[in-house]
Design a protein around this motif. Structure first.
Motif, PDB file in Angstrom:
ATOM      1  N   MET A   1       0.197  44.626  -1.900  1.00  0.00           N
ATOM      2  CA  MET A   1      -1.202  44.966  -1.739  1.00  0.00           C
ATOM      3  C   MET A   1      -1.538  45.035  -0.264  1.00  0.00           C
ATOM      4  N   ASP A   2      -2.490  45.876   0.053  1.00  0.00           N
ATOM      5  CA  ASP A   2      -2.888  46.042   1.433  1.00  0.00           C
ATOM      6  C   ASP A   2      -4.115  45.241   1.808  1.00  0.00           C
ATOM      7  N   GLY A   3      -4.775  44.591   0.885  1.00  0.00           N
ATOM      8  CA  GLY A   3      -5.991  43.858   1.165  1.00  0.00           C
ATOM      9  C   GLY A   3      -6.944  44.000   0.013  1.00  0.00           C
ATOM     10  N   PRO A   4      -8.143  43.441   0.158  1.00  0.00           N
ATOM     11  CA  PRO A   4      -9.085  43.452  -0.950  1.00  0.00           C
ATOM     12  C   PRO A   4      -9.429  44.848  -1.419  1.00  0.00           C
ATOM     13  N   ASN A   5      -9.416  45.826  -0.528  1.00  0.00           N
ATOM     14  CA  ASN A   5      -9.763  47.175  -0.938  1.00  0.00           C
ATOM     15  C   ASN A   5      -8.710  47.779  -1.856  1.00  0.00           C
ATOM     16  N   SER A   6      -7.535  47.155  -1.921  1.00  0.00           N
ATOM     17  CA  SER A   6      -6.505  47.672  -2.813  1.00  0.00           C
ATOM     18  C   SER A   6      -6.840  47.373  -4.271  1.00  0.00           C
ATOM     19  N   PHE A   7      -7.880  46.570  -4.507  1.00  0.00           N
ATOM     20  CA  PHE A   7      -8.340  46.315  -5.864  1.00  0.00           C
ATOM     21  C   PHE A   7      -9.312  47.416  -6.264  1.00  0.00           C
ATOM     22  N   GLY A   8      -8.852  48.644  -6.205  1.00  0.00           N
ATOM     23  CA  GLY A   8      -9.708  49.783  -6.538  1.00  0.00           C
ATOM     24  C   GLY A   8      -9.857  49.996  -8.028  1.00  0.00           C
ATOM     25  N   GLU A   9      -8.861  49.610  -8.794  1.00  0.00           N
ATOM     26  CA  GLU A   9      -8.871  49.764 -10.250  1.00  0.00           C
ATOM     27  C   GLU A   9      -8.580  48.404 -10.874  1.00  0.00           C
ATOM     28  N   ILE A  10      -9.525  47.886 -11.632  1.00  0.00           N
ATOM     29  CA  ILE A  10      -9.349  46.589 -12.283  1.00  0.00           C
ATOM     30  C   ILE A  10      -9.445  46.777 -13.789  1.00  0.00           C
ATOM     31  N   LEU A  11      -8.503  46.172 -14.493  1.00  0.00           N
ATOM     32  CA  LEU A  11      -8.586  46.113 -15.949  1.00  0.00           C
ATOM     33  C   LEU A  11      -9.174  44.758 -16.310  1.00  0.00           C
ATOM     34  N   LEU A  12     -10.342  44.772 -16.929  1.00  0.00           N
ATOM     35  CA  LEU A  12     -11.000  43.563 -17.410  1.00  0.00           C
ATOM     36  C   LEU A  12     -10.782  43.481 -18.915  1.00  0.00           C
ATOM     37  N   VAL A  13     -10.081  42.447 -19.358  1.00  0.00           N
ATOM     38  CA  VAL A  13      -9.806  42.247 -20.777  1.00  0.00           C
ATOM     39  C   VAL A  13     -10.696  41.092 -21.226  1.00  0.00           C
ATOM     40  N   GLU A  14     -11.824  41.454 -21.828  1.00  0.00           N
ATOM     41  CA  GLU A  14     -12.852  40.462 -22.174  1.00  0.00           C
ATOM     42  C   GLU A  14     -13.623  40.954 -23.387  1.00  0.00           C
ATOM     43  N   ASP A  15     -13.788  40.081 -24.378  1.00  0.00           N
ATOM     44  CA  ASP A  15     -14.484  40.477 -25.601  1.00  0.00           C
ATOM     45  C   ASP A  15     -15.967  40.108 -25.610  1.00  0.00           C
ATOM     46  N   ASN A  16     -16.408  39.314 -24.665  1.00  0.00           N
ATOM     47  CA  ASN A  16     -17.808  38.885 -24.628  1.00  0.00           C
ATOM     48  C   ASN A  16     -18.602  39.811 -23.704  1.00  0.00           C
ATOM     49  N   PRO A  17     -19.545  40.606 -24.255  1.00  0.00           N
ATOM     50  CA  PRO A  17     -20.309  41.537 -23.420  1.00  0.00           C
ATOM     51  C   PRO A  17     -21.065  40.847 -22.279  1.00  0.00           C
ATOM     52  N   GLY A  18     -21.533  39.634 -22.503  1.00  0.00           N
ATOM     53  CA  GLY A  18     -22.217  38.897 -21.442  1.00  0.00           C
ATOM     54  C   GLY A  18     -21.285  38.568 -20.291  1.00  0.00           C
ATOM     55  N   ASP A  19     -20.049  38.171 -20.614  1.00  0.00           N
ATOM     56  CA  ASP A  19     -19.065  37.874 -19.571  1.00  0.00           C
ATOM     57  C   ASP A  19     -18.631  39.146 -18.841  1.00  0.00           C
ATOM     58  N   VAL A  20     -18.582  40.272 -19.552  1.00  0.00           N
ATOM     59  CA  VAL A  20     -18.267  41.553 -18.902  1.00  0.00           C
ATOM     60  C   VAL A  20     -19.340  41.850 -17.859  1.00  0.00           C
ATOM     61  N   ARG A  21     -20.591  41.739 -18.262  1.00  0.00           N
ATOM     62  CA  ARG A  21     -21.707  42.025 -17.347  1.00  0.00           C
ATOM     63  C   ARG A  21     -21.669  41.084 -16.150  1.00  0.00           C
ATOM     64  N   LEU A  22     -21.485  39.786 -16.396  1.00  0.00           N
ATOM     65  CA  LEU A  22     -21.446  38.816 -15.306  1.00  0.00           C
ATOM     66  C   LEU A  22     -20.279  39.068 -14.355  1.00  0.00           C
ATOM     67  N   THR A  23     -19.134  39.457 -14.891  1.00  0.00           N
ATOM     68  CA  THR A  23     -17.971  39.729 -14.049  1.00  0.00           C
ATOM     69  C   THR A  23     -18.219  40.942 -13.166  1.00  0.00           C
ATOM     70  N   LYS A  24     -18.808  41.981 -13.723  1.00  0.00           N
ATOM     71  CA  LYS A  24     -19.138  43.154 -12.912  1.00  0.00           C
ATOM     72  C   LYS A  24     -20.139  42.812 -11.811  1.00  0.00           C
ATOM     73  N   GLU A  25     -21.133  41.980 -12.148  1.00  0.00           N
ATOM     74  CA  GLU A  25     -22.106  41.543 -11.142  1.00  0.00           C
ATOM     75  C   GLU A  25     -21.433  40.712 -10.057  1.00  0.00           C
ATOM     76  N   LEU A  26     -20.499  39.852 -10.462  1.00  0.00           N
ATOM     77  CA  LEU A  26     -19.767  39.034  -9.504  1.00  0.00           C
ATOM     78  C   LEU A  26     -18.991  39.908  -8.529  1.00  0.00           C
ATOM     79  N   LEU A  27     -18.338  40.938  -9.035  1.00  0.00           N
ATOM     80  CA  LEU A  27     -17.575  41.833  -8.163  1.00  0.00           C
ATOM     81  C   LEU A  27     -18.486  42.476  -7.128  1.00  0.00           C
ATOM     82  N   LYS A  28     -19.663  42.912  -7.546  1.00  0.00           N
ATOM     83  CA  LYS A  28     -20.621  43.494  -6.598  1.00  0.00           C
ATOM     84  C   LYS A  28     -21.085  42.454  -5.589  1.00  0.00           C
TER      85      LYS A  28
END
Length: 138
Positions: A1-28
């Motif tokens: 990896m070249d650094g944090p920007n190399s995390f351009g594509e993330i696979l989130l494997v999560e069945d709880n819609p609330g946790d999906v939303r929170l994880t996306k907010e955390l990334l931002k």
């Protein structure tokens, strides 16, 4: 990896819609702006990673955020069944339970790069991404 920007594509494997939303907010909140691909169970995660079926055109993720408690197939089974060509993708386990209750084998432990307990803490997540970014590529 070249650094944090190399995390351009993330696979989130999560069945709880609330946790999906929170994880996306955390990334931002932590300043990362990846494309987040979400699947809600183990079989879909394996299909995505192997680019089969509905996921034939899926990109190769730069990181996998994996909940262990999933319908149809749990996260530990996903880790055991991942194809060799994606074994070098960093895996961050998202867990709602204590670490020693989650991992039953050294083999599983060996493929996990980091663990984060839910709810996710932005500073902890940022520190994990930074440490993964500093690891030399295999």
């Amino acid at each position: 990896m070249d650094g944090p920007n190399s995390f351009g594509e993330i696979l989130l494997v999560e069945d709880n819609p609330g946790d999906v939303r929170l994880t996306k907010e955390l990334l931002k909140e932590t300043g990362y702006d990846p494309t987040v691909h979400v699947v809600s169970d183990g079989p879909d995660a394996l299909e995505f990673l192997s680019r089969r079926g509905d996921y034939a055109d899926a990109p190769r993720p730069d990181a996998i955020l994996l909940d262990l408690h999933l319908p149809r197939m749990d996260g530990t089974d996903v880790l055991e069944r991942m194809d060799d060509d994606v074994r070098d993708v960093p895996v961050i386990v998202l867990s709602g339970a204590q670490r020693d209750q989650e991992f039953e084998s050294d083999e599983i432990e060996a493929v996990v790069d980091a663990r984060v307990q839910k709810p996710l803490d932005p500073d902890e997540f940022d520190a994990i991404v930074q440490s993964l970014s500093e690891q030399p590529a295999e």
